[in-house]
Enzyme design. Structure first.
Site, PDB file in Angstrom:
ATOM      1  N   SER A 152       0.808  -1.213   0.000  1.00  0.00           N
ATOM      2  CA  SER A 152       0.000   0.000   0.000  1.00  0.00           C
ATOM      3  C   SER A 152       0.846   1.271   0.000  1.00  0.00           C
ATOM      4  O   SER A 152       1.575   1.546  -0.942  1.00  0.00           O
ATOM      5  CB  SER A 152      -0.959  -0.049   1.197  1.00  0.00           C
ATOM      6  OG  SER A 152      -1.910   0.968   1.134  1.00  0.00           O
ATOM      7  N   ASP A 176      -1.152   1.329  -4.045  1.00  0.00           N
ATOM      8  CA  ASP A 176      -2.035   0.300  -4.606  1.00  0.00           C
ATOM      9  C   ASP A 176      -3.405   0.835  -5.001  1.00  0.00           C
ATOM     10  O   ASP A 176      -4.291   0.066  -5.364  1.00  0.00           O
ATOM     11  CB  ASP A 176      -2.169  -0.888  -3.650  1.00  0.00           C
ATOM     12  CG  ASP A 176      -2.953  -0.561  -2.390  1.00  0.00           C
ATOM     13  OD1 ASP A 176      -2.940   0.613  -1.971  1.00  0.00           O
ATOM     14  OD2 ASP A 176      -3.564  -1.474  -1.806  1.00  0.00           O
ATOM     15  N   ASP A 202      -5.955   2.291  -3.409  1.00  0.00           N
ATOM     16  CA  ASP A 202      -7.191   2.232  -2.623  1.00  0.00           C
ATOM     17  C   ASP A 202      -7.370   3.445  -1.720  1.00  0.00           C
ATOM     18  O   ASP A 202      -8.344   3.527  -0.977  1.00  0.00           O
ATOM     19  CB  ASP A 202      -7.294   0.928  -1.823  1.00  0.00           C
ATOM     20  CG  ASP A 202      -6.217   0.776  -0.758  1.00  0.00           C
ATOM     21  OD1 ASP A 202      -5.338   1.651  -0.659  1.00  0.00           O
ATOM     22  OD2 ASP A 202      -6.250  -0.234  -0.024  1.00  0.00           O
TER      23      ASP A 202
END
Length: 444
Positions: free
Chosen positions: A101, A242, A244
């Site tokens: 992430s 990533d 999100d």
């Protein structure tokens, strides 16, 4: 039962150090394959971000899944929410994302999605952990799983993202900066916004395996703010490694976090009669969000920190909008998990329908000063239980007199104690946070 490997967001750590090693990840793929093969379809999607270690870990997962008799479908660099979406559309048994992430390139992790595009249930993660304690045994040669690469995954996801923006609206005339953090959205996000009509200035779109989240992206929004001002853009959007998480910047260079994004999306949904229930935030959500929603008559609830807990509470209450101040925004009317691009499109929808600039849309929420101090601690110790820490917290809460909050929690992904203090006066809460942090440090 305590978890050995899975944290709040899968398995994560420093590459080359247990458990993020090729041998462990291969066995993790095998263990997951053993559990998932009992559930039906024998194919699994694998996506990754742009870290150099992704190649190594992808091969390890592929080998482990094959040894368990499952087919691996490799998608290459792909945002986490894209893997969730494509897992559903490919009717796979699961999706796996190789990513850490927002962390630096030398970290990596493995997280799983179930067939419906949501995080794996706790009981499935526990079953995988139980299999990891067994010896890896390969299926018969005739039963080994195959691996194949698909080339149109990015195009499929681009079309899905565009479908979440109303077909009667256009971004024509909008000038925006898109910062992909040298991460998994680099070949997707600019295309989405351009194809909807926006003039796009792209930054953070040249990944080299080592520069993910390095001075760009949602964890370093100052780069986006500077570019918005330099280009005289209407707004900017930044994603993490990533894809999100979303952070935005208005035309004045003001950085808009996840709480303010939730407010804008919820207010637009209310105005257009699309709001179902209320909004789920987290324990870290700013009091300003709660008060602003209260003014609009929108219910607000706090879940534990972590997008899986936000989603759980949303499902329990039947609410459709939720997220974290870090920029994880979940719009269940559109998708099944936090999606930075889809969240940005919901804000752009609000801008178009309200015919207001981003700066005006966010003005209805006044954030309380909130200070977060991270204190690193040794594994196995619990400084939060120390009397001195609890006494200092009680003292600070008394001083805040109901016009602020104190929150101490352990990070789910790193050996950190997060000390958060929120109140009306910034210098006061800064001093309070430092006082508590000093007591936490002294406790070990």
């Amino acid at each position: 039962m305590a978890r050995k490997y899975f944290g709040t967001d899968g398995v994560r750590g420093k590459v080359g150090e247990y458990p993020i090693t090729p041998d462990f990840v291969m066995k993790l793929g095998w263990a997951a394959g053993k559990v998932l093969s009992k559930k039906g379809t024998r194919k699994v999607l694998i996506g990754k971000d742009t870290r150099i270690s992704g190649y190594m870990l992808e091969s390890a997962l592929e080998a482990g899944l094959s040894a368990a008799g499952l087919k691996a479908i490799l998608m290459g660099p792909m945002p986490t929410p894209a893997v969730a979406y494509l897992t559903r559309t490919f009717r796979a048994e699961a999706g796996i994302v190789i990513s850490a992430s927002h962390n630096p390139y030398y970290d990596n992790g493995i997280k799983f999605f179930s067939a419906d595009g949501t995080k794996l249930p706790d009981e499935v993660e526990m079953a995988i952990e139980a299999e990891l304690d067994h010896e890896l045994k390969c299926v018969e040669s005739a039963e080994l799983g195959k691996a194949l690469r698909i080339d149109d995954a990015a195009g499929r996801y681009i079309e899905f993202c565009k479908s979440t923006f109303p077909s009667n609206l256009s971004l024509e005339g909008l000038k925006m900066v898109v910062d992909c953090g040298h991460g998994a959205t680099y070949h997707i996000a600019p295309s989405v916004f351009r194809e909807l009509g926006a003039e796009v200035i792209a930054i953070g779109c040249s990944p080299d395996g080592l520069n993910i989240n390095d001075g760009v992206g949602s964890t370093a929004p100052e780069a986006l703010a500077a570019k918005v001002l330099e280009c005289k853009a209407d707004l900017g959007v930044a994603f993490d490694g990533d894809g999100d998480r979303l952070v935005m910047v208005d035309n004045t260079g003001y950085i808009i976090d996840g709480d303010e994004i939730l407010y804008i999306i919820a207010r637009d949904a209310l105005r257009n009669g699309r709001l179902k229930g209320g909004v789920v935030g987290t324990l870290m959500a700013n009091m300003g969000l709660e008060l602003a929603l209260q003014t609009l008559g929108i219910p607000f609830a706090r879940a534990k920190v972590g997008d899986r807990y936000v989603l759980e509470m949303m499902n329990e209450k039947g609410w459709r909008i939720g997220g974290e101040n870090s920029g994880h925004i979940i719009c269940l009317d559109q998708t099944t998990t936090g999606d930075g691009i889809v969240a940005a499109l919901q804000v752009l929808t609000a801008i178009c329908t309200a015919e207001m600039p981003l700066a005006k849309l966010r003005s209805g929420m006044n954030k309380f000063p909130q200070v977060l101090v991270n204190v690193r601690f040794a594994e196995g110790r619990d400084p939060l239980a120390a009397d001195a820490v609890q006494q200092e917290v009680a003292k600070v809460e008394q001083e805040l007199a109901g016009r602020g909050r104190v929150l101490l929690r352990k990070s789910g992904t790193e050996p950190l104690i997060r000390v958060m203090v929120e109140g009306e006066h910034e210098q006061q809460v800064r001093d309070m946070a430092q006082r508590i942090a000093q007591q936490v440090e002294s406790a070990f």
